[in-house]
Design an enzyme around this catalytic site. Structure first.
Site, PDB file in Angstrom:
ATOM      1  CD  GLU A  26      37.905 -23.328  98.707  1.00 33.10           C
ATOM      2  OE1 GLU A  26      38.872 -22.774 100.374  1.00 33.10           O
ATOM      3  OE2 GLU A  26      37.767 -22.577  98.253  1.00 33.10           O
ATOM      4  CE1 TYR A  39      36.823 -24.664 102.004  1.00 29.85           C
ATOM      5  CE2 TYR A  39      37.934 -26.534 102.920  1.00 29.85           C
ATOM      6  CZ  TYR A  39      37.893 -25.346 102.755  1.00 29.85           C
ATOM      7  OH  TYR A  39      39.486 -25.073 101.904  1.00 29.85           O
TER       8      TYR A  39
END
Ligand code: ADP
Ligand code: MG
Length: 389
Positions: free
Chosen positions: A196, A108
């Site tokens: 993101e 992530y």
């Protein structure tokens, strides 16, 4: 403003972030042709402004061009429900066909603004593919953060720090660093509030790529990004917020209750929400008319508020400074004449030209419910909404 995955990938790719090859398909035939071009094995991905598409059945593997066409037909037009869409889901109108990547690890990575330091931070975690909120709640120590000085930008030592934390060593460090600094550059260049990548993947053949991408653009900076205007997808936005934006009203926020709020100023908006809650009610929205001294704008504002079927009462809470109370009062009167449904209006007016405003409302003979102060106004609005519901 939110944008789709395929759009975010196009943007970050311009700044050096590696992404899988892929294109949007409009028909099953096109999906087949794209899969053919990409070598047969693809992923078919619903494009909606919500995460969790994979779990909801909006991201599926297809191992041949024919299968890609078939899966495309399943996903295109489906009502995709994810934990972010609400129970009704979102209709899929755009589908991305992308090459299948051989995944070794899912990580992530994100850039966002840290309100505490007032600076961008890059956040990374080895637990990719999972919701970051879940990681933060269960294993906060798994999230690594570096704060970036906007003057010097994203420095190589910050990339090294994150690479070590994620176990991206050896040959992986160079492509990972390039991806991180590309993501930061895209974030800054487009005035994003969030960029993101979840998941960021390491492939079995040692590549580092963004398999998913999400970008939110700061609405207050959109005026200097004409190139991003075309990326707005109004089908994905709340219709009343779109209507407000089209009327030049940027401060309209849709909420879940049944009391519509016309206010001036952000602080007064917050105080009004609090007062409604304190009186036992729930706001349906708030619309900040700011300093507009234009009767038509007030009418537009009230119409937008009233267009929400959940709205059972409207609370007008104005403290006239640059906005004149007499103009607001004229707007309330005019809107009552124009509005087809008679939603009760509670008005708490104070400040500039309040006497004239009061007189106009009194002489109009309209059933505007008057309140002297905010607590009283909120109570009356809650009562009116209850009576109407
Ligand atoms: P969402 O976050 O909305 O569920 P993602 O784009 O993250 O959607 O996709 C969900 C999962 O599907 C990923 O975590 C990954 O495991 C898999 N996936 C997505 N794109 C690809 C791809 N190009 N190749 C292989 N697997 C993929
Ligand atoms: Mg994802």
């Amino acid at each position: 403003m939110k944008i789709h995955e395929f759009q975010a990938k196009q943007i970050v790719a311009q700044y050096g972030v590696a992404v899988p090859k892929g294109r949007v398909a409009a028909t099953a035939g096109e999906a087949r042709a794209i899969a053919q071009e990409l070598g047969g094995k693809v992923v078919v991905k619903a494009q909606i402004h919500a995460g969790g598409r994979g779990k909801g059945g909006g991201v599926k593997l297809a191992n041949s061009p024919d299968e890609a066409a078939q899966v495309f037909s399943q996903i295109m037009g489906m009502q995709l429900v994810t934990h972010q869409t609400g129970p009704h889901g979102q209709k899929v109108k755009t589908v991305l066909i992308e090459e299948q990547m051989p995944i070794a690890r899912e990580l992530y990575l994100a850039v966002l603004i840290d309100s505490a330091s007032g600076r961008p931070v890059m956040m990374a975690s080895a637990a990719g593919g999972m919701e970051i909120e879940e990681v933060a709640a269960k294993t906060p120590e798994a999230i690594h953060r570096v704060t970036i000085d906007p003057v010097t930008g994203f420095q190589p030592h910050l990339a090294r720090e994150l690479c070590f934390a994620l176990g991206l060593t050896g040959d992986l460090m160079k492509p990972a660093t390039q991806l991180m600094s590309g993501l930061y550059d895209a974030f800054i260049a487009k005035d994003a509030s969030l960029a993101e990548i979840n998941p960021l993947v390491v492939t079995t053949d040692g590549r580092v790529l963004a398999l998913d991408a999400k970008m939110n653009i700061d609405d207050n900076a959109l005026f200097r990004h004409k190139e991003l205007e075309a990326l707005r997808d109004k089908d994905e936005e709340d219709p009343s917020e779109v209507a407000a934006a089209e009327k030049g009203i940027s401060n309209f926020i849709k909420l879940d209750g049944n009391i519509g709020c016309l206010v001036n100023g952000a602080g007064l908006a917050m105080a009004t929400m609090d007062s409604i809650k304190f009186a036992g009610g729930e706001p349906a929205n708030f619309l900040d008319i700011a300093t507009a001294n234009d009767v038509n704008k007030v009418v537009d504002a009230l119409k937008i508020i009233a267009s929400d079927p959940n709205v059972k009462a409207i609370l007008v809470n104005i403290f006239g400074g640059m906005a004149r109370v007499d103009v607001i009062a004229q707007g309330i009167i005019e809107a009552q004449h124009q509005m087809p449904t008679a939603i009760p209006v509670v008005a708490r007016l104070a400040g500039t030209n309040v006497e004239e405003g009061e007189r106009l409302i009194r002489e109009s003979g309209l059933p505007v419910i008057r309140a002297e102060e905010l607590g009283d106004a909120a109570k009356k609005a809650v009562e009116a909404a209850r009576a109407a519901a």
